[in-house]
Design an enzyme around this catalytic site. Sequence first.
Site, PDB file in Angstrom:
ATOM      1  N   GLY A  66      41.090  -4.475 -21.731  1.00 54.95           N
ATOM      2  CA  GLY A  66      41.477  -5.003 -23.032  1.00 54.95           C
ATOM      3  C   GLY A  66      42.797  -4.571 -23.618  1.00 54.95           C
ATOM      4  CB  CYS A  99      48.108 -38.273 -20.518  1.00 52.83           C
ATOM      5  SG  CYS A  99      49.173 -38.882 -19.225  1.00 52.83           S
ATOM      6  CD  GLU A 129      35.025  -3.835 -15.795  1.00 57.28           C
ATOM      7  OE1 GLU A 129      34.132  -3.697 -14.962  1.00 57.28           O
ATOM      8  OE2 GLU A 129      34.817  -4.227 -16.954  1.00 57.28           O
ATOM      9  N   PRO A 130      40.900  -2.806 -16.524  1.00 57.37           N
ATOM     10  CG  PRO A 130      42.853  -1.758 -15.799  1.00 57.37           C
ATOM     11  CD  PRO A 130      41.352  -1.593 -15.825  1.00 57.37           C
ATOM     12  N   GLY A 131      42.636  -5.914 -16.880  1.00 57.02           N
ATOM     13  CA  GLY A 131      43.061  -7.127 -16.184  1.00 57.02           C
ATOM     14  C   GLY A 131      44.486  -7.460 -16.589  1.00 57.02           C
ATOM     15  NE  ARG A 132      45.266 -10.056 -22.368  1.00 58.59           N
ATOM     16  CZ  ARG A 132      45.050 -11.371 -22.484  1.00 58.59           C
ATOM     17  NH1 ARG A 132      46.054 -12.216 -22.335  1.00 58.59           N
ATOM     18  NH2 ARG A 132      43.853 -11.833 -22.774  1.00 58.59           N
ATOM     19  CE1 TYR A 186      41.366 -18.173 -24.642  1.00 65.93           C
ATOM     20  CE2 TYR A 186      43.683 -17.674 -24.329  1.00 65.93           C
ATOM     21  CZ  TYR A 186      42.393 -17.705 -23.842  1.00 65.93           C
ATOM     22  OH  TYR A 186      42.134 -17.280 -22.572  1.00 65.93           O
ATOM     23  CE1 TYR A 225      41.769 -13.164 -17.801  1.00 64.04           C
ATOM     24  CE2 TYR A 225      43.414 -11.939 -19.031  1.00 64.04           C
ATOM     25  CZ  TYR A 225      42.188 -11.997 -18.409  1.00 64.04           C
ATOM     26  OH  TYR A 225      41.388 -10.889 -18.395  1.00 64.04           O
TER      27      TYR A 225
END
Length: 432
Positions: free
Chosen positions: A249, A362, A291-294, A335, A391
């Site tokens: 996070g 479109c 548990e880092p992702g970004r 978002y 992402y």
Amino acid sequence: MILHSHLDTNEQGHLTIGGMDTVELAREFGTPAYVMDESVVRANFRTYLTAARTHFGENALPAFASKALCFTEIYRIAAEEGLGIDCVSGGELYTAKRAGFPAERIYFHGNNKTDADLRQALDMGVGTIVVDNTDELKALDAIAQELGRVQRILLRITPGIDPHTHRAISTGNVDSKFGNAIVTGGAMTITKMALSLPGVHLAGFHCHVGSQIFEISPFRDAADIMVRYLADVKRETGFVTEELNLGGGLGVRYTEHDAHVDYAKSIADIATVVREKVRAADIKMPRVILEPGRSLVAAAGITLYTVGSVKEIPGFKNYISVDGGMPDNPRYALYQSEYTALIANRAAEPADYRATVAGRCCESGDLIGEDMPIQHAQRGDILAVLSTGAYNYSMASNYNRLPRPPVVMIKEGAARVVVRRESFEDLVRNDL
Ligand SMILES: *Cc1c(COP(=O)(O)O)cnc(C)c1O
């Protein structure tokens, strides 16, 4: 430096990534294309691993949340760097297996794992399954017993944190689709159930409070609540927690308005809180998983597009349209995520124009950003969007039958394709 230290301009005024000219990269690999600086990814992996071991102890492990970026080569890199990984689907597990990722370092997540997913995980020898709910727990226990196995598990706990207000709200997030809330008693119920089932070995607990968080306070609150929960469990059941997974996070810089996050310092701060709380609760210090992702991959990546048109609607707005959009980057449509964009072949010029950067789909909502400060543009220019390493590729679709872009990795002045550009033939491969 532009936003991140691996981005800059050269003598021609072109944007560079890891010292390589992005205009040349666009010419060589075509557009749209994702370009990632492998040394930034590896440096982030090492920062997390070193900081986790230094502050939580030698057995601490960062597990890369691979939903942020999933393809074979990224798992090979994570394996080489000694990280664990978090997978959330059969497809991610399959890709990790293809990469030869050590199964014991895999954490398998998801709020609705199918029986097939669970069997696949057991077949692969996945080290830890993070169980979300009692239905899953019972299904897993039955499958494990049938196979004569005892599966190591963590239980997903909802600590009740609202990371956006940075306050512990004891009821906040209790209505999450993920995990088991402490305040409702759901957490204790599933904990006792796990302790009673012969097909699983309960190793500990997991929580994940949110994403793109710049403050330490939500992690502090989560650590506090989780450690108190571990103490409650010990008191009520005698179970001594081996492992505590604190989720991911930490935030990433998408624009100049976002702060630089010092990940090593953040990990040190979180560790201080965890140790303090563990001492206060008088329990054994568990092994800690992060548990880092970004924060591991977002900054490393950029997306290169070719400008197709510049449309000025006097009194309203200006549009710059590019040859990609929501299929390769759905985050604005999903978002309203903010990004930094620039004209790569004029990156040294001031960003004194404002435009809405639109994709080619479109859909009116197919935008990369609205009213973005950017250089003047014309058809044929290369437009770069920064911080797209997380992402973006992993969320990409084939909407409007657009082939997904390639992923190009650069390292020490050399570029290589790690995911090929999809062809039209790829698009019809499963059509009958
Ligand atoms: C998404 C997710 C992560 C990673 O979050 P980031 O914000 O990308 O660091 C970690 N753990 C779980 C369970 C997640 O769902």
